[in-house]
Design a protein around this motif. Structure first.
Motif, mmCIF file in Angstrom:
data_model
loop_
_atom_site.group_PDB
_atom_site.id
_atom_site.type_symbol
_atom_site.label_atom_id
_atom_site.label_comp_id
_atom_site.label_asym_id
_atom_site.label_seq_id
_atom_site.Cartn_x
_atom_site.Cartn_y
_atom_site.Cartn_z
ATOM 1 N N ILE A 25 3.468 0.532 -0.792
ATOM 2 C CA ILE A 25 2.232 -0.246 -0.929
ATOM 3 C C ILE A 25 2.331 -1.184 -2.131
ATOM 4 O O ILE A 25 1.966 -2.365 -2.055
ATOM 5 C CB ILE A 25 1.016 0.703 -1.074
ATOM 6 N N VAL A 26 2.882 -0.663 -3.241
ATOM 7 C CA VAL A 26 3.031 -1.484 -4.447
ATOM 8 C C VAL A 26 3.903 -2.700 -4.155
ATOM 9 O O VAL A 26 3.575 -3.827 -4.547
ATOM 10 C CB VAL A 26 3.625 -0.644 -5.606
ATOM 11 N N VAL A 27 5.019 -2.471 -3.436
ATOM 12 C CA VAL A 27 5.910 -3.584 -3.106
ATOM 13 C C VAL A 27 5.171 -4.626 -2.271
ATOM 14 O O VAL A 27 5.303 -5.840 -2.495
ATOM 15 C CB VAL A 27 7.166 -3.076 -2.367
ATOM 16 N N LEU A 28 4.339 -4.159 -1.308
ATOM 17 C CA LEU A 28 3.608 -5.102 -0.461
ATOM 18 C C LEU A 28 2.616 -5.935 -1.278
ATOM 19 O O LEU A 28 2.512 -7.151 -1.095
ATOM 20 C CB LEU A 28 2.854 -4.343 0.646
ATOM 21 N N ILE A 29 1.876 -5.265 -2.177
ATOM 22 C CA ILE A 29 0.915 -6.002 -3.010
ATOM 23 C C ILE A 29 1.645 -7.067 -3.820
ATOM 24 O O ILE A 29 1.250 -8.240 -3.874
ATOM 25 C CB ILE A 29 0.179 -5.033 -3.967
ATOM 26 N N MET A 30 2.780 -6.634 -4.426
ATOM 27 C CA MET A 30 3.547 -7.549 -5.269
ATOM 28 C C MET A 30 4.035 -8.746 -4.469
ATOM 29 O O MET A 30 3.889 -9.899 -4.885
ATOM 30 C CB MET A 30 4.733 -6.769 -5.841
ATOM 31 N N ALA A 31 4.601 -8.464 -3.281
ATOM 32 C CA ALA A 31 5.128 -9.544 -2.452
ATOM 33 C C ALA A 31 4.005 -10.495 -2.042
ATOM 34 O O ALA A 31 4.167 -11.715 -2.074
ATOM 35 C CB ALA A 31 5.825 -8.969 -1.227
ATOM 36 N N GLY A 32 2.841 -9.924 -1.698
ATOM 37 C CA GLY A 32 1.719 -10.754 -1.284
ATOM 38 C C GLY A 32 1.291 -11.712 -2.384
ATOM 39 O O GLY A 32 1.101 -12.906 -2.157
ATOM 40 N N LEU A 33 1.174 -11.188 -3.614
ATOM 41 C CA LEU A 33 0.754 -12.023 -4.734
ATOM 42 C C LEU A 33 1.787 -13.114 -5.019
ATOM 43 O O LEU A 33 1.441 -14.262 -5.305
ATOM 44 C CB LEU A 33 0.551 -11.159 -5.985
ATOM 45 N N MET A 34 3.072 -12.738 -4.909
ATOM 46 C CA MET A 34 4.105 -13.730 -5.207
ATOM 47 C C MET A 34 4.130 -14.837 -4.169
ATOM 48 O O MET A 34 4.279 -16.010 -4.497
ATOM 49 C CB MET A 34 5.468 -13.053 -5.281
ATOM 50 N N GLN A 49 11.882 8.274 -9.566
ATOM 51 C CA GLN A 49 12.494 9.605 -9.544
ATOM 52 C C GLN A 49 12.631 10.105 -8.113
ATOM 53 O O GLN A 49 13.697 10.577 -7.698
ATOM 54 C CB GLN A 49 11.637 10.591 -10.358
ATOM 55 N N ASP A 50 11.545 9.997 -7.327
ATOM 56 C CA ASP A 50 11.582 10.501 -5.956
ATOM 57 C C ASP A 50 12.513 9.674 -5.074
ATOM 58 O O ASP A 50 13.191 10.213 -4.203
ATOM 59 C CB ASP A 50 10.170 10.506 -5.352
ATOM 60 N N LEU A 51 12.536 8.351 -5.333
ATOM 61 C CA LEU A 51 13.420 7.501 -4.538
ATOM 62 C C LEU A 51 14.876 7.881 -4.801
ATOM 63 O O LEU A 51 15.677 8.018 -3.867
ATOM 64 C CB LEU A 51 13.178 6.029 -4.877
ATOM 65 N N ALA A 52 15.211 8.082 -6.077
ATOM 66 C CA ALA A 52 16.581 8.476 -6.419
ATOM 67 C C ALA A 52 16.917 9.803 -5.753
ATOM 68 O O ALA A 52 18.008 9.981 -5.199
ATOM 69 C CB ALA A 52 16.746 8.574 -7.937
ATOM 70 N N SER A 68 2.416 10.492 -0.453
ATOM 71 C CA SER A 68 3.769 10.622 -1.013
ATOM 72 C C SER A 68 4.085 9.445 -1.933
ATOM 73 O O SER A 68 3.605 8.332 -1.718
ATOM 74 C CB SER A 68 4.783 10.706 0.126
ATOM 75 N N SER A 69 4.882 9.709 -2.948
ATOM 76 C CA SER A 69 5.155 8.660 -3.917
ATOM 77 C C SER A 69 5.907 7.505 -3.269
ATOM 78 O O SER A 69 5.789 6.362 -3.700
ATOM 79 C CB SER A 69 5.953 9.223 -5.086
ATOM 80 N N LEU A 70 6.678 7.785 -2.228
ATOM 81 C CA LEU A 70 7.429 6.699 -1.600
ATOM 82 C C LEU A 70 6.496 5.768 -0.831
ATOM 83 O O LEU A 70 6.705 4.559 -0.798
ATOM 84 C CB LEU A 70 8.513 7.262 -0.678
#
Lengths: 195, 449
Positions: B9-18, B319-322, B2-4
């Protein structure tokens, strides 16, 4: 103020540092040029009603130059904001390692972008692509900005990684391991717009 | 998948790198790169270069380095001293007058520089010693400057509002005009809190005296004749005229924000060169370097946040989140509050520029789906970002003020500054109750923005 056993920096990397500094100066001058270009366009339109032809496009390319080529200067001087509250809590050695890992990841990224954008530039050059506007410049020039900038940033990252590894081996440069924070406060006071 | 889930997963990768300390711009880009490889197709990487190029190929973005240049020119001049001197002449007889004049000087200087830390540093350097000399407690003196500086991102011209306008495709001119009344409102609220804080301290005077800065030894404020006051006003008039002219040009729709910024920077240079006669080639070069450093930092984040935004949009995440949120059927104000809490939490760690560029590509469809006015939301979000500049651990303005007043313990600066978080929250509440305060002026724009 190197400790006696810390060898002098490899001369090619010293050159990289110098090139990054030069990139900053060139970008600064080009930003001033873009200011004048825009003022010229506004003045021409206001006084003689002349249409804006090349000024908008040129000034956008100058902006890209300052962003990407100036990026190497920014990298050298630690301007690209990051989240440091976690790594600052780590013990000294772990922090050194984390800094190196972060720099390697950064290097990986800018190197990939350099590789991809070189392809884009080469394609635009081979096909003689033009921008298709009234001014219609060859796209080979603006497309060269990103590969140039990301290549300079990759080299600067190599230099940074070298420095950090030497810090780990021979102890931090310039006595003490907290100079960056002091420098940050100074920069803010100079009016750096880190908002 | 699912896109959500992908979004998560994208948020986790981003947070990890930051968290690892990768610069925000590169963390965003690397996340985009990894997402393309994981969820799309490696062949799509060729589009990556185009995204990066196109994300900066926008004339409106040029307003950022040019307003930054204008700010740097004023930041390095003596304009801050003059501003404080004049606001002080007019307000010094009132209770809390010196504190209020600091805030007022901050708000005008904020308009000139568009930078929160620069405003806190420039006005604070003069105002904090003056306030302490006059018997102000450490808390009130430093709090006024920490909070006053945050006005830099709200009062137009503001880089924060420009970035909101670009990432949500709203008119920058309308956003600027939308920030005018709230900017004045927040300045007034800050002044009101200063008077309240001083009154509260006087009631509990005993505590203050043991703190060392006795109110009893406060020096009398100097009095100024009306002639002096108007002469002073004349001195700062050119600066005010410049700001009003920039806003007027945008209001009339005769120039784009980038053009207004370019001409504004040129006039700023001429003003400083003529009025203060302090300009040299070396200074000019220093200022352009300073501008480059700030601009490259912001523009790199712009470039790579646009790329991750594109990739997420390919994956249908926003789109799906909205859709999912509007299906929840909860009151839209609950979602509004939830978003503000999210911004506040992000504000603990990230600068306003990054928060806007990271969240807007994903959250903006929700804002429009819930029928919030996009201009109003941008201004409210900026007020929220101002809180992030005050709250630790990152709260940039706290450390700027600590840098210029090293003998004041950080504890006092914090105690003085934290009430302003509540004041700003009150400001958001007022704007939520009376959205017309934001939308009235931009809706009257003549040129259509």
């Amino acid at each position: 103020m190197d400790t006696p056993d810390r060898p002098e920096k490899f001369f090619l990397l010293r050159w990289v540092d110098r090139v990054s500094d030069a990139a900053g100066y060139v970008s600064g001058v080009l930003l001033l040029v873009s200011t004048l270009v825009i003022c010229e366009a506004v003045a021409l339109r206001y006084f003689i009603g002349a249409p804006t032809v090349w000024q908008t496009e040129l000034s956008v390319y100058l902006l890209m130059f300052a962003a990407f080529v100036g990026g190497a200067y920014g990298l050298k001087h630690g301007d690209h904001v990051n989240v440091d509250i976690v790594i600052d809590k780590l013990p000294r050695r772990a922090r050194g390692v984390a800094t190196i890992v972060a720099a390697v990841l950064g290097l990986l990224f800018v190197a990939v972008v350099a590789y991809i954008s070189f392809g884009l530039w080469w394609h635009a050059t081979e096909t003689g692509q033009r921008s298709g506007t009234a001014w219609n410049p060859r796209m080979t020039f603006p497309y060269f900005i990103i590969p140039l900038g990301t290549t300079l940033m990759s080299l600067q990252y190599v230099s940074i990684i070298y420095d950090r590894v030497q810090d780990l081996r021979f102890g931090a440069d310039k006595g003490g391991d907290r100079p960056r924070d002091l420098e940050e406060v100074d920069e803010n006071m100079e009016g750096s717009v880190n908002q | 998948m699912s896109s959500l889930v992908i979004g998560g997963i994208v948020v986790l990768i981003m947070a990890g790198l930051m968290i690892l300390g990768v610069p925000i711009a590169f963390a965003l880009g690397l996340t985009a790169l990894i997402s393309v490889v994981l969820f799309l197709d490696v062949a799509q990487l060729n589009f990556f270069g185009n995204f990066v190029f196109e994300s900066l190929n926008d004339f409106a973005l040029l307003s950022i380095p040019l307003f930054v240049l204008m700010g740097v020119i004023f930041g390095q001049s003596k304009a801050s001293e003059d501003l404080f001197e004049v606001t002080n002449m007019w307000l010094s007889r009132l209770r809390g007058g010196l504190g209020m004049s600091s805030v007022l000087a901050c708000s005008i200087f904020a308009a000139l520089t568009g930078s929160s830390p620069a405003t806190s540093a420039a006005i604070g350097k003069i105002a904090i010693p003056e306030m302490r000399k006059r018997g102000y407690s450490n808390q009130v003196a430093t709090g006024a400057i920490v909070a006053g500086g945050t006005l830099g991102i709200l009062i137009p011209p503001s880089v924060t509002l420009i970035l909101y306008g670009i990432s949500t495709e709203q008119s920058i001119g309308q956003l600027f005009l939308g920030g005018v009344v709230p900017g004045i409102l927040v300045t007034a609220l800050f002044c009101a809190w200063i008077v309240a804080a001083i009154t509260l301290e006087r009631r509990g005077m005993v505590h203050q005296e043991t703190a060392g800065q006795g109110m009893g030894v406060a020096a009398e404020p100097e009095s100024h004749t009306w002639g002096e006051r108007f002469k002073g006003l004349f001195k700062v008039l050119p600066f005010v005229v410049l700001i009003v002219a920039i806003l007027a040009v945008l209001y009339l729709g005769v120039a784009t924000p980038s053009e207004a910024a370019g001409v504004g920077a040129l006039f700023a240079f001429l003003l400083v060169a003529v009025l203060y006669r302090s300009m040299s080639w070396k200074k000019l070069m220093d200022m352009s370097l300073e501008t480059t450093r700030t601009s490259t930092m912001i523009l790199m984040i712009v470039a790579f946040s646009a790329v991750i935004g594109q990739v997420l949009s390919f994956l249908n995440v926003p789109q799906d989140l909205a859709g999912a949120i509007s299906e929840l059927q909860v009151n839209r104000w609950i979602i509004f509050i939830a978003m503000n809490v999210l911004f506040l939490v992000l504000g603990f760690f990230l600068p306003p520029v990054s928060i806007i560029l990271i969240t807007m590509p994903v959250l903006f469809p929700i804002i429009t789906a819930l029928e919030f006015d996009p201009i109003w939301f941008g201004v409210v979000m900026t007020l929220n970002m101002e809180m992030g500049l005050i709250t630790p651990p990152v709260g940039l303005n706290l450390y700027v003020v600590q840098g210029i007043a090293p003998d004041v313990p950080l504890r006092d600066i914090l105690a003085g500054a934290l009430p302003y978080v509540a004041v700003l929250a009150g400001g958001i509440l007022i704007l939520a109750l009376f959205p017309g305060l934001v939308t009235w002026l931009p809706n009257r724009v003549l040129g259509g923005g």
